[in-house]
Every structure is written in structure tokens, then in C-alpha cells.
Design a protein around this motif. Structure first.
Motif, mmCIF file in Angstrom:
data_model
loop_
_atom_site.group_PDB
_atom_site.id
_atom_site.type_symbol
_atom_site.label_atom_id
_atom_site.label_comp_id
_atom_site.label_asym_id
_atom_site.label_seq_id
_atom_site.Cartn_x
_atom_site.Cartn_y
_atom_site.Cartn_z
ATOM 1 N N ALA A 93 0.833 -1.204 0.000
ATOM 2 C CA ALA A 93 0.000 0.000 0.000
ATOM 3 C C ALA A 93 0.868 1.254 0.000
ATOM 4 O O ALA A 93 0.571 2.231 -0.702
ATOM 5 N N ARG A 94 1.928 1.241 0.788
ATOM 6 C CA ARG A 94 2.864 2.383 0.817
ATOM 7 C C ARG A 94 3.485 2.608 -0.546
ATOM 8 O O ARG A 94 3.583 3.749 -1.028
ATOM 9 N N GLU A 95 3.901 1.537 -1.199
ATOM 10 C CA GLU A 95 4.510 1.657 -2.526
ATOM 11 C C GLU A 95 3.519 2.261 -3.513
ATOM 12 O O GLU A 95 3.921 2.961 -4.455
ATOM 13 N N LEU A 96 2.236 2.016 -3.278
ATOM 14 C CA LEU A 96 1.188 2.529 -4.168
ATOM 15 C C LEU A 96 0.608 3.847 -3.663
ATOM 16 O O LEU A 96 -0.511 4.215 -4.012
ATOM 17 N N GLY A 97 1.377 4.559 -2.849
ATOM 18 C CA GLY A 97 1.008 5.923 -2.482
ATOM 19 C C GLY A 97 0.243 6.101 -1.197
ATOM 20 O O GLY A 97 -0.244 7.192 -0.915
ATOM 21 N N ALA A 98 0.105 5.067 -0.392
ATOM 22 C CA ALA A 98 -0.665 5.189 0.846
ATOM 23 C C ALA A 98 0.153 5.872 1.928
ATOM 24 O O ALA A 98 1.333 5.568 2.128
ATOM 25 N N ALA A 99 -0.512 6.783 2.639
ATOM 26 C CA ALA A 99 0.075 7.382 3.826
ATOM 27 C C ALA A 99 -0.142 6.447 5.013
ATOM 28 O O ALA A 99 -0.569 5.299 4.854
ATOM 29 N N ALA A 100 0.129 6.942 6.209
ATOM 30 C CA ALA A 100 0.097 6.072 7.392
ATOM 31 C C ALA A 100 -1.262 5.413 7.589
ATOM 32 O O ALA A 100 -1.348 4.216 7.870
ATOM 33 N N ARG A 101 -2.355 6.188 7.435
ATOM 34 C CA ARG A 101 -3.680 5.603 7.636
ATOM 35 C C ARG A 101 -3.979 4.512 6.614
ATOM 36 O O ARG A 101 -4.544 3.466 6.933
ATOM 37 N N GLY A 102 -3.601 4.747 5.370
ATOM 38 C CA GLY A 102 -3.830 3.750 4.332
ATOM 39 C C GLY A 102 -3.006 2.495 4.558
ATOM 40 O O GLY A 102 -3.474 1.374 4.316
ATOM 41 N N GLN A 103 -1.777 2.654 5.043
ATOM 42 C CA GLN A 103 -0.944 1.490 5.345
ATOM 43 C C GLN A 103 -1.532 0.678 6.489
ATOM 44 O O GLN A 103 -1.563 -0.563 6.445
ATOM 45 N N LEU A 104 -2.011 1.383 7.531
ATOM 46 C CA LEU A 104 -2.616 0.683 8.660
ATOM 47 C C LEU A 104 -3.883 -0.045 8.225
ATOM 48 O O LEU A 104 -4.128 -1.190 8.635
ATOM 49 N N LEU A 105 -4.679 0.594 7.374
ATOM 50 C CA LEU A 105 -5.888 -0.056 6.876
ATOM 51 C C LEU A 105 -5.522 -1.301 6.056
ATOM 52 O O LEU A 105 -6.188 -2.346 6.171
ATOM 53 N N ALA A 106 -4.479 -1.210 5.261
ATOM 54 C CA ALA A 106 -4.053 -2.365 4.467
ATOM 55 C C ALA A 106 -3.642 -3.518 5.382
ATOM 56 O O ALA A 106 -3.974 -4.682 5.126
ATOM 57 N N ALA A 107 -2.916 -3.196 6.451
ATOM 58 C CA ALA A 107 -2.523 -4.232 7.404
ATOM 59 C C ALA A 107 -3.755 -4.873 8.048
ATOM 60 O O ALA A 107 -3.820 -6.100 8.215
ATOM 61 N N CYS A 108 -4.743 -4.061 8.396
ATOM 62 C CA CYS A 108 -5.964 -4.588 9.009
ATOM 63 C C CYS A 108 -6.749 -5.464 8.026
ATOM 64 O O CYS A 108 -7.300 -6.504 8.411
ATOM 65 N N CYS A 109 -6.791 -5.045 6.764
ATOM 66 C CA CYS A 109 -7.478 -5.862 5.757
ATOM 67 C C CYS A 109 -6.804 -7.219 5.606
ATOM 68 O O CYS A 109 -7.476 -8.259 5.529
ATOM 69 N N ALA A 110 -5.469 -7.226 5.569
ATOM 70 C CA ALA A 110 -4.758 -8.499 5.460
ATOM 71 C C ALA A 110 -4.992 -9.356 6.697
ATOM 72 O O ALA A 110 -5.189 -10.574 6.603
#
Length: 491
Positions: A93-110
Motif C-alpha cells: 500500500a505504501r509503494e502505491l502511495g498510501a500514507a500512514a492511515r492507508g498502510q494501517l488499513l491495508a494491514a488490518c485488511c490483510a
């Protein structure tokens, strides 16, 4: 395109929660049939096996040596790999432009996805495969974003290591390369760096390639058998499983990820991943592969969809509790379906969705039933008697639990166990035969068979070995050496 700092601590917290949950549940039920096979294969170290490369059996052997000879000890590595997989989705998610909230959301989704939870509970080739594919995808994204061809060596090395676990990573390459050719950036495929990456992959995979070539490429025979036997069923379930294997609650996220990759100008360089997923689906459908083969790319698309969702949730006036509750609901549902939280007697409620749950129940009982049959062998004939199991799960269970009952080491013609047999021709006494209920074809190679016991797991769980017959046969229709090619099977 600049990327945001990695939200290391929040992501590490989610990953640690996943590892803790998996660790706490790792000792419930018992070994899975595949784990019993890996433990047995690990006692026969080789550069390759009939149905797989060498990595997983060797990790199984190392795990019980380091962490204890128990289901919990065997499952330390899967739990840790799943935790790292959660972090990898956040990095994607970070590589695809996510900031901290987006990265945390990606971790939660996984963390709430069925796939990550399921492979984290069991030691399997899929556990390493999911992790390896995501590593390769992260490196490919870094290559496409930066245009630095030196990333090809890391991609090749990661692919080579993945090939020591399973050959399926070749499907990822077969989907990604045409996607990059079609949608760019094509400069990533130019120059000599791709060749360097290919050489790195081949060099690392060479030991297993040598073994497979020397043994007539048995993995291709196994793959063909799986496709021929399960292909129609796999194709029928492919689309529903794409919605279920992660979680239905995540479908809007990965759909948004596809849309974002195709429409957001800042991510033009990553559009190939939006095309690679349907290409991979076509490849899996064409080969009759299992639906979960496409899941790693689905996690990449999920990572792509997290940043816009995180921005919407963080907007003024938006409630965040709704998203948290939605993800918690998906996580709770997937935990019940994929992890050993239910009493074994309630497993039929979820076993029809995820049958791997039921394959962790009843193996000690199978050995006890075999011991009951062994007691019917006259003591003066036991030195020439053989215990023969129809599949590797049964053989693994008998190898694991049989010694407590005084049972001899089992033989089987299934997968790589065929390479470790046959019994000597001097073993011309009675045969104790165990096979799944309804699989009577194997009996034609033995004489005067009659049922002396039946397997009962005691929980009414409808797995492959429930009600399996234990037969006592007077002998074989031919010497073991002549019979062995007929008893060998690959699925």
C-alpha cells in the motif's frame, strides 16, 4: 513519485496481534494431513520430492528441532510468516502511495482475510507461496516505480527461492510480464538486467530443477493429475472463491484498487497489476488450477484500494466506527471458519466451507484403529507382515502415532512415499491395509481382505478418513517389487 514513511509501529501492532492469535490457537485440534506428510518427508531430506520442491519438508524438520515436536512447534514459522505477510501488504500500500492511515488499513485488511489466517495456522507450501509472491510483487512495484533495473536481481533471487517451495510463482511471471508489455512501463523490460534476474532465479532453483529432471519431472505428472481430477470443480468454484477466500467485506476494497490503478494518473506506472490479475485468473482457469492461486494478486489490489478508503474515512464528519465494525465482523467470521476455535464436534458447521479444519481431527484415532487390526495378525507372522496406507496422510499418522502401539513403519505408494519403498519381497506375510472409505480400488492388489476395524474420530467430523476401513489381507497378488509400480499414485 515520492512515497510516505512506513507506519512501522501501527503495522507492527497489527502483525503482532495476528502472530499472537495464531500462536495461542496453534495447539488446538492436531496435525493436518499435509503436515504429517511434511514431517515424514523431512526425515528423507532430498533436493526435491515427487510433488514439491524441498523447502517445506526441510522447514518442517527444522521447526520441530528448534521449537518442539508438537503442532505448536511446527506452526511457529507459519504464524511468523503470516505476521510478516500483514506487514508486506502494508508495504505494498505504501509503494502505491498510501500514507500512514492507508498502510494501517491495508494491514488490518490483510489481518482479517481468510487467506492470511488460514495459511498462518498450518505449515504448508501455500504459507510460503503467499509470502513469496507478495515479496516478488513488492520488488516489481519498486522496479516499475523507480525504473532502476538493478531491482531485477532481487526479483530473480526472490523468485528462485520461491521456486524451491513451489513452481506456482511461474504463473505470476506469466501474468505480470505480458501485463507490463501491454500497459507499461516497458522500459523495465529492456537492457540486460532482466537476464541477470532470470539467471539469479535459475541458479537458486537449479538443485530442484536437477532433481526433477533426473526423476522424469514428476511434478508435472502430479499437476496434470490434479488438473484432470479437480479441474472442472476448480473452474466451477473459481469466481465464488475469489469473493470468499479473502472476505466478502473486502470485495469493495479490491474493486476500488483496480479502479484506482486504471484511472489515477499518479499510478500510471502500476497499471500492469490491474491487468495481471485477470490474466492470472485466465491462466488458472485454463490449467484447472485451484482458485486460491490468484489470491496474492488480489491482496495487491486490496492494498491499492486502501488509500482512497482511508482518506474518505478520515474526512471531516465521517464516522470511523462503521469501517472498524465491518472489518471486525469479517475477521470474526473468518476466524471461526479457518481457525480452531470451535469444539471439534461443531466442525461440521464450517467443514463444508473450509474442509482443512476437519483434516486436523482423528489421526491418533486412525493409529488406534490400525493397532486394533494389528492385534489380529498372529504374533508368529508379524515379522513378515506389512502395514500399507493408501495416502500420505494415513502414512504420516501411522509413522507419528503408530510406535506407541508397537506398529511397524508404514509403507505407501502415494506421492514421494513411493520413492521410499517398496517393502522387501521377503515381507510376504499378512498385510494390514488402510484406505479411505469408498476407495476400494487398492484392494485388488491384495488377497483375502476382510475388515477388522474402522476409524472413528469420535467427533463425527466428516473428513477423508472417517469410517475408513482397516483390512487384514493374507498377502499380495505379486511380490512387492513387481507390484510397486501399480501401487504408486500421484493424487
Amino acid at each position: 513519485m515520492a512515497i510516505a514513511p512506513f507506519a512501522a509501529w501501527p503495522v507492527a501492532g497489527v502483525a503482532a496481534a495476528v502472530a499472537t492469535l495464531l500462536g495461542l490457537l496453534s495447539g488446538r485440534y492436531g496435525y493436518h494431513r499435509d503436515e504429517l506428510y511434511f514431517l515424514l518427508a523431512g526425515q528423507h531430506p532430498a533436493l526435491g520430492y515427487t510433488d514439491q520442491p524441498p523447502l517445506t519438508p526441510l522447514v518442517a524438520r527444522a521447526s520441530v528441532a528448534l521449537f518442539g515436536d508438537s503442532p505448536t512447534g511446527l506452526r511457529v514459522v507459519p504464524a511468523l510468516l503470516s505476521a510478516v505477510t500483514v506487514a508486506l501488504v502494508a508495504l505494498l500500500a505504501r509503494e502505491l502511495g498510501a500514507a500512514a492511515r492507508g498502510q494501517l488499513l491495508a494491514a488490518c485488511c490483510a489481518a482479517c482475510s481468510a487467506a492470511v489466517l488460514a495459511v498462518g495456522h498450518l505449515l504448508s507450501t501455500t504459507t510460503f507461496d503467499l509470502f513469496a509472491w507478495l515479496v516478488v510483487c513488492l520488488l516489481v512495484l519498486r522496479l516499475l516505480r523507480t525504473g532502476d533495473g538493478r531491482w531485477w536481481t532481487a526479483i530473480g533471487a526472490a523468485t528462485g527461492i520461491a521456486l524451491l517451495n513451489k513452481d506456482l510463482v511461474l504463473l505470476l511471471a506469466a501474468a505480470l510480464v505480458p501485463a507490463v508489455l501491454a500497459l507499461g512501463p516497458r522500459r523495465a523490460l529492456r537492457g540486460w538486467w532482466p537476464a541477470a534476474g532470470l539467471l539469479a532465479a535459475v541458479a537458486l532453483a537449479l538443485p530442484n530443477l536437477y532433481w526433477q529432471a533426473a526423476h522424469g519431472w514428476p511434478e508435472l505428472t502430479v499437476a496434470g493429475g490434479i488438473s484432470g481430477k479437480d479441474g472442472p470443480h476448480n473452474r466451477l468454484l473459481f469466481v465464488p472463491m475469489q469473493l470468499l477466500y479473502l472476505s466478502p467485506v473486502l470485495v469493495p476494497v479490491w474493486v476500488a484498487g483496480i479502479r484506482r490503478l486504471l484511472t489515477e494518473p499518479a499510478l500510471r506506472w502500476a497499471r500492469a497489476f490491474a491487468l495481471a490479475y485477470p490474466l492470472l485468473c485466465v491462466l488458472v482457469l485454463a490449467t484447472g488450477g485451484k482458485p486460491y492461486y490468484a489470491l496474492p494478486l488480489l491482496l495487491v489490489l486490496t492494498a491499492a484500494g486502501c488509500e482512497p478508503l482511508a482518506r474518505r474515512v478520515a474526512a471531516p464528519g465521517r464516522r470511523r466506527t462503521g469501517l472498524a465494525a465491518w472489518l471486525a465482523f469479517g475477521a470474526a467470521l473468518n476466524i471461526v471458519i479457518t481457525l480452531p476455535v470451535l469444539p471439534p464436534r461443531l466442525l461440521p458447521a464450517v467443514n463444508w466451507i473450509y474442509p482443512e479444519q476437519g483434516e486436523q481431527v482423528g489421526w491418533p484415532e486412525l493409529a488406534a484403529a490400525a493397532a486394533e487390526g494389528w492385534a489380529a495378525v498372529p504374533p508368529d507372522r508379524r515379522a513378515r507382515a506389512v502395514v500399507f496406507a493408501a495416502n500420505y496422510g494415513e502414512a504420516g499418522a501411522l509413522a507419528r502415532y503408530g510406535p506407541r502401539y508397537g506398529l511397524p513403519a508404514p509403507y505407501s505408494g502415494h506421492m514421494s512415499l513411493a520413492d521410499w519403498g517398496p517393502p522387501p519381497d521377503t515381507a510376504n506375510g499378512p498385510v494390514l491395509l488402510i484406505h479411505p472409505d469408498g476407495y476400494a480400488d487398492v484392494e485388488k492388489e491384495f488377497t483375502d481382505c476382510h475388515v477388522v476395524a474402522r476409524v472413528d474420530n469420535g467427533q463425527a467430523v466428516p473428513n477423508q478418513e472417517q469410517h475408513a476401513p482397516v483390512l487384514l489381507c493374507s498377502g499380495t497378488t505379486a511380490p512387492w517389487s513387481a507390484l510397486w509400480p501399480e501401487l504408486r499414485h500421484f493424487y
